[in-house]
Design a protein around this motif. Structure first.
Motif, PDB file in Angstrom:
ATOM      1  N   SER A  88       0.751  -1.211  -0.262  1.00 30.79           N
ATOM      2  CA  SER A  88      -0.094  -0.111  -0.114  1.00 30.79           C
ATOM      3  C   SER A  88       0.743   1.348   0.019  1.00 30.79           C
ATOM      4  CB  SER A  88      -0.785   0.052   1.271  1.00 30.79           C
ATOM      5  OG  SER A  88      -1.309   1.224   1.422  1.00 30.79           O
ATOM      6  N   PRO A  89       0.527   2.051  -0.785  1.00 24.59           N
ATOM      7  CA  PRO A  89       1.235   3.458  -0.592  1.00 24.59           C
ATOM      8  C   PRO A  89       1.418   4.101   0.864  1.00 24.59           C
ATOM      9  CG  PRO A  89      -0.368   3.682  -2.509  1.00 24.59           C
ATOM     10  CD  PRO A  89      -0.813   2.366  -1.532  1.00 24.59           C
ATOM     11  N   ARG A  90       0.624   3.597   1.812  1.00 22.66           N
ATOM     12  CA  ARG A  90       0.696   3.806   3.237  1.00 22.66           C
ATOM     13  C   ARG A  90       0.885   2.930   4.177  1.00 22.66           C
ATOM     14  NH1 ARG A  90      -4.134   8.361   3.812  1.00 22.66           N
ATOM     15  NH2 ARG A  90      -3.769   9.476   1.781  1.00 22.66           N
ATOM     16  N   SER A  91       1.775   1.859   3.740  1.00 22.46           N
ATOM     17  CA  SER A  91       2.525   0.855   4.324  1.00 22.46           C
ATOM     18  C   SER A  91       3.354   1.254   5.345  1.00 22.46           C
ATOM     19  CB  SER A  91       3.169  -0.209   3.546  1.00 22.46           C
ATOM     20  OG  SER A  91       2.381  -0.914   2.575  1.00 22.46           O
ATOM     21  N   ASP A  92       4.205   2.501   5.093  1.00 26.17           N
ATOM     22  CA  ASP A  92       5.054   3.132   6.191  1.00 26.17           C
ATOM     23  C   ASP A  92       4.255   3.458   7.442  1.00 26.17           C
ATOM     24  OD1 ASP A  92       7.187   3.007   4.614  1.00 26.17           O
ATOM     25  OD2 ASP A  92       7.314   4.906   4.041  1.00 26.17           O
ATOM     26  N   GLN A  93       3.040   3.772   7.237  1.00 33.95           N
ATOM     27  CA  GLN A  93       2.201   4.441   8.541  1.00 33.95           C
ATOM     28  C   GLN A  93       1.971   3.172   9.349  1.00 33.95           C
ATOM     29  OE1 GLN A  93       2.120   5.643   5.484  1.00 33.95           O
ATOM     30  NE2 GLN A  93       0.798   7.559   5.340  1.00 33.95           N
ATOM     31  N   PHE A  94       1.685   2.028   8.700  1.00 35.99           N
ATOM     32  CA  PHE A  94       1.561   0.752   9.558  1.00 35.99           C
ATOM     33  C   PHE A  94       2.540   0.542  10.400  1.00 35.99           C
ATOM     34  CE2 PHE A  94       1.571  -3.830  10.620  1.00 35.99           C
ATOM     35  CZ  PHE A  94       0.388  -3.968  10.954  1.00 35.99           C
ATOM     36  N   SER A  95       3.804   0.360   9.921  1.00 37.07           N
ATOM     37  CA  SER A  95       5.134  -0.175  10.929  1.00 37.07           C
ATOM     38  C   SER A  95       5.470   1.015  11.535  1.00 37.07           C
ATOM     39  CB  SER A  95       6.306  -0.594   9.762  1.00 37.07           C
ATOM     40  OG  SER A  95       6.617   0.353   8.842  1.00 37.07           O
ATOM     41  N   PHE A  96       5.259   2.463  11.176  1.00 39.73           N
ATOM     42  CA  PHE A  96       5.421   3.428  12.079  1.00 39.73           C
ATOM     43  C   PHE A  96       4.485   3.336  13.517  1.00 39.73           C
ATOM     44  CE2 PHE A  96       4.052   7.389  13.768  1.00 39.73           C
ATOM     45  CZ  PHE A  96       5.297   8.213  14.377  1.00 39.73           C
ATOM     46  N   ALA A  97       3.267   2.827  13.164  1.00 32.63           N
ATOM     47  CA  ALA A  97       2.315   2.636  14.197  1.00 32.63           C
ATOM     48  C   ALA A  97       2.946   1.587  15.269  1.00 32.63           C
ATOM     49  CB  ALA A  97       1.190   2.081  13.726  1.00 32.63           C
ATOM     50  N   ILE A  98       3.539   0.654  14.769  1.00 31.52           N
ATOM     51  CA  ILE A  98       4.141  -0.486  15.603  1.00 31.52           C
ATOM     52  C   ILE A  98       5.456  -0.108  16.516  1.00 31.52           C
ATOM     53  CG2 ILE A  98       5.050  -2.819  15.841  1.00 31.52           C
ATOM     54  CD1 ILE A  98       2.144  -2.485  14.503  1.00 31.52           C
ATOM     55  N   VAL A  99       6.203   1.021  15.700  1.00 33.85           N
ATOM     56  CA  VAL A  99       7.316   1.534  16.543  1.00 33.85           C
ATOM     57  C   VAL A  99       6.819   2.404  17.748  1.00 33.85           C
ATOM     58  CG1 VAL A  99       9.074   3.244  16.478  1.00 33.85           C
ATOM     59  CG2 VAL A  99       8.764   1.546  14.451  1.00 33.85           C
ATOM     60  N   LEU A 100       5.730   3.238  17.251  1.00 34.20           N
ATOM     61  CA  LEU A 100       4.987   3.918  18.293  1.00 34.20           C
ATOM     62  C   LEU A 100       4.417   3.344  19.397  1.00 34.20           C
ATOM     63  CD1 LEU A 100       4.165   6.866  19.016  1.00 34.20           C
ATOM     64  CD2 LEU A 100       2.168   6.783  17.698  1.00 34.20           C
ATOM     65  N   ILE A 101       3.860   2.236  19.138  1.00 37.10           N
ATOM     66  CA  ILE A 101       3.380   1.350  20.203  1.00 37.10           C
ATOM     67  C   ILE A 101       4.514   0.749  21.125  1.00 37.10           C
ATOM     68  CG2 ILE A 101       2.509  -1.016  20.815  1.00 37.10           C
ATOM     69  CD1 ILE A 101       0.924  -0.864  18.281  1.00 37.10           C
ATOM     70  N   GLY A 102       5.523   0.422  20.587  1.00 39.73           N
ATOM     71  CA  GLY A 102       6.805   0.444  21.471  1.00 39.73           C
ATOM     72  C   GLY A 102       7.168   1.468  22.334  1.00 39.73           C
ATOM     73  N   LEU A 103       7.293   2.803  21.587  1.00 36.85           N
ATOM     74  CA  LEU A 103       7.905   3.930  22.279  1.00 36.85           C
ATOM     75  C   LEU A 103       6.849   4.075  23.629  1.00 36.85           C
ATOM     76  CD1 LEU A 103       8.600   6.080  19.339  1.00 36.85           C
ATOM     77  CD2 LEU A 103      10.409   5.255  21.259  1.00 36.85           C
ATOM     78  N   ILE A 104       5.680   4.163  23.516  1.00 33.97           N
ATOM     79  CA  ILE A 104       4.701   4.484  24.703  1.00 33.97           C
ATOM     80  C   ILE A 104       4.507   3.457  25.485  1.00 33.97           C
ATOM     81  CG2 ILE A 104       3.609   6.186  23.199  1.00 33.97           C
ATOM     82  CD1 ILE A 104       1.191   4.715  23.081  1.00 33.97           C
ATOM     83  N   SER A 105       4.770   2.060  25.078  1.00 33.56           N
ATOM     84  CA  SER A 105       4.483   1.069  26.099  1.00 33.56           C
ATOM     85  C   SER A 105       5.739   0.137  26.391  1.00 33.56           C
ATOM     86  CB  SER A 105       3.440  -0.044  25.238  1.00 33.56           C
ATOM     87  OG  SER A 105       4.374  -0.834  24.227  1.00 33.56           O
ATOM     88  N   LYS A 106       6.822   0.657  26.078  1.00 32.77           N
ATOM     89  CA  LYS A 106       8.178   0.224  26.554  1.00 32.77           C
ATOM     90  C   LYS A 106       8.416  -1.237  26.216  1.00 32.77           C
ATOM     91  CE  LYS A 106      10.076   1.475  30.228  1.00 32.77           C
ATOM     92  NZ  LYS A 106      10.203   1.889  31.499  1.00 32.77           N
ATOM     93  N   ARG A 107       7.682  -1.518  24.783  1.00 34.79           N
ATOM     94  CA  ARG A 107       7.671  -3.003  24.257  1.00 34.79           C
ATOM     95  C   ARG A 107       8.173  -3.133  23.007  1.00 34.79           C
ATOM     96  NH1 ARG A 107       4.538  -7.120  26.148  1.00 34.79           N
ATOM     97  NH2 ARG A 107       4.259  -8.866  24.426  1.00 34.79           N
ATOM     98  N   ALA A 108       9.388  -3.828  22.682  1.00 37.64           N
ATOM     99  CA  ALA A 108       9.793  -4.225  21.244  1.00 37.64           C
ATOM    100  C   ALA A 108       9.353  -5.500  20.823  1.00 37.64           C
ATOM    101  CB  ALA A 108      11.313  -4.257  21.410  1.00 37.64           C
TER     102      ALA A 108
END
Length: 377
Positions: free
Chosen positions: A214-234
Motif C-alpha cells: 500500500s502507498p501507506r504501508s509506512d504508516q503501519f510499521s510506524f504505528a508499531i514503533v509508536l506502540i513500542g515507544l509508549i508501551s516500552k515494548r519491542a
C-alpha cells in the motif's frame, strides 16, 4: 559500481572496527551486522557489513549474494543523491566497500552511535519527553520521504534500523526495502520468503497476507514503533510465544482489557505504567496516540492518515505545546472511529488472515492505486 564517496578495502573496515570485535558490535540488520568504529584520526564512525549467506544450494547462495549487492548499490545511490543527503535524520555516508569475489560488502557512516532504538525502547534510558521527540522526528523523516514525486517508501520502519546518536537523535541507517524516487520500484522481499519472519510484526498486513504494498504501508510499521515507544515494548518474531504477540492483536487486547476493567473509551490508552508518573505525561496525549495508532493500522489503507497528518497530530500533543485544544480537537474528530473488536474467529487470529476481512485482492489493489494517485498529486 562507483560512487562519489571513499571506497574502502575490507582490511580498512577491519582496522576501523578492531576486526569486527564483539566490543564494537551494536546489532543485526537483515543479512548483516553493525559496528562502532574509529579512524586513525580519532573520528567515531559506524560500519555496516553484509555477510555471506551460506547454503549448499548454489542458486540460493547466488540469489542472496546478488540481493546484498543490490542493497549496497541502492543504498549508496540513495545516500549520495540530494534526496538522501539533505535530511538530518538520514545517515550520512562516508564510503563503501565492494569486493564482490570475496563477498566483502559494507558501508561506513558518519555517525557516533549510542545504540539502536530496539535496544533502548524497553529500558528506562528514555523518558517520556525523549520518546515523544523520537516519534516526531521519525514521523518527520517519513513525511520528507513521502513528499517527493515519485515518493519514497521505506516499506519497513523497524527500531533495529533506527540508530540513536550520542545526542539521542534518531538516525535511519538501513534501507533494505526502500523503493521509489531515485531508487526506483524495488521488491527486495517476497511475501513468500520465510527469512523475513522475524520482521513480520512491522510489515504491513496487506503485504503479509496478499503480497500487496500500500502507498501507506509506512504508516503501519510506524504505528508499531509508536506502540513500542509508549508501551516500552519491542516486538520481535524471535521472541513470539503465540499469535497474541503480534502488535495489532496485542494492542487491541490491551485496549479491550482496560474497557472491561471499567475504563471509558476516552480514558483508555497504551502508555506504560512507569511512564505515567513522569512530568509532562497526560492521559489525553496517551488517548490521542492510541487512537492514531489504530488509525495507522486500519485494514483499509486508504483510510490511514498521511504522514503529514501524523506529524500534525504529534505536534499538537500537550507534551509539546502545553495546550489541550489541539488534542481535544483531534480526539473529537476521531471519536467516530471504531477500534478493532475482539474477535475469536480465525480471521482475527493469524497475521496472514487478518487482511481477508471481506476484501478481495483486486479491491485492495484498486484502493491502493487511487491512494497512490492522491499522494503523487
Amino acid at each position: 559500481m562507483e560512487f562519489s564517496v571513499k571506497k574502502y578495502s575490507w582490511r580498512e573496515l577491519e582496522l576501523l572496527t578492531d576486526s569486527f570485535s564483539e566490543e564494537n558490535f551494536i546489532g543485526n540488520v537483515k543479512h548483516g551486522k553493525v559496528y562502532r568504529g574509529k579512524t586513525e584520526q580519532g573520528q567515531e564512525v559506524t560500519v555496516k557489513i553484509w555477510f555471506r549467506f551460506e547454503s549448499k544450494n548454489r542458486d540460493v547462495a547466488n540469489r542472496h549474494a546478488n540481493y546484498s549487492l543490490t542493497r549496497l548499490e541502492s543504498e549508496c545511490t540513495f545516500l549520495t543523491h540530494p534526496d538522501g543527503m539533505n535530511h538530518p535524520n538520514l545517515v550520512k555516508l562516508i564510503g563503501y566497500c565492494c569486493e564482490v569475489e570475496d563477498h566483502h560488502l559494507g558501508v561506513v557512516y558518519d555517525l557516533r552511535s549510542k545504540d539502536t532504538l530496539l535496544n533502548l525502547i524497553g529500558k528506562d534510558d528514555l523518558n517520556w519527553n525523549q520518546r515523544m521527540r523520537l516519534a516526531l522526528a521519525i514521523a518527520r523523516v517519513l513525511e520528507y520521504l513521502h513528499c517527493h514525486n515519485p515518493f519514497y517508501q521505506l516499506r519497513f520502519v523497524h527500531p533495529a534500523l533506527i540508530m540513536l546518536d550520542q545526542d539521542s537523535n534518531p538516525v535511519l541507517f538501513d534501507f533494505f526495502m526502500l523503493s521509489g524516487g531515485i531508487v526506483g520500484d524495488k521488491q527486495f522481499v517476497s511475501y513468500r520468503d520465510k527469512s523475513h519472519l522475524c520482521y513480520l510484526p512491522y510489515l504491513d498486513i496487506y503485504f503479509n497476507g496478499l503480497g500487496v504494498w500500500s502507498p501507506r504501508s509506512d504508516q503501519f510499521s510506524f504505528a508499531i514503533v509508536l506502540i513500542g515507544l509508549i508501551s516500552k515494548r519491542a516486538f520481535s518474531g524471535e521472541n513470539w510465544k503465540d499469535e497474541t504477540e503480534q502488535p495489532l492483536i496485542w494492542a487491541s487486547d490491551q485496549y479491550h482489557m482496560k474497557l472491561k476493567s471499567g475504563f471509558q473509551p476516552n480514558d483508555c490508552h497504551l502508555v506504560h505504567e512507569s511512564l505515567k508518573a513522569e512530568p509532562g505525561v497526560h492521559d489525553l496525549d496517551g488517548v490521542a496516540l492510541t487512537k492514531m495508532i489504530f488509525h495507522c493500522m486500519n485494514f483499509h489503507s486508504v483510510k490511514r492518515p498521511t504522514m503529514s497528518q501524523i506529524v500534525q497530530c504529534l505536534q499538537g500533543l500537550h507534551v509539546f505545546n502545553g495546550d489541550f485544544g489541539v488534542v481535544e480537537g483531534l480526539l473529537k474528530g476521531w471519536d467516530s472511529y471504531t477500534f478493532p473488536g475482539k474477535k475469536k474467529s480465525s480471521k482475527w487470529k493469524g497475521c496472514l488472515k487478518i487482511v481477508c476481512l471481506g476484501m478481495k485482492a483486486d479491491e485492495i489493489d484498486q484502493g491502493n492505486k487511487k491512494d497512490a494517485q492522491q499522494i503523487n498529486h
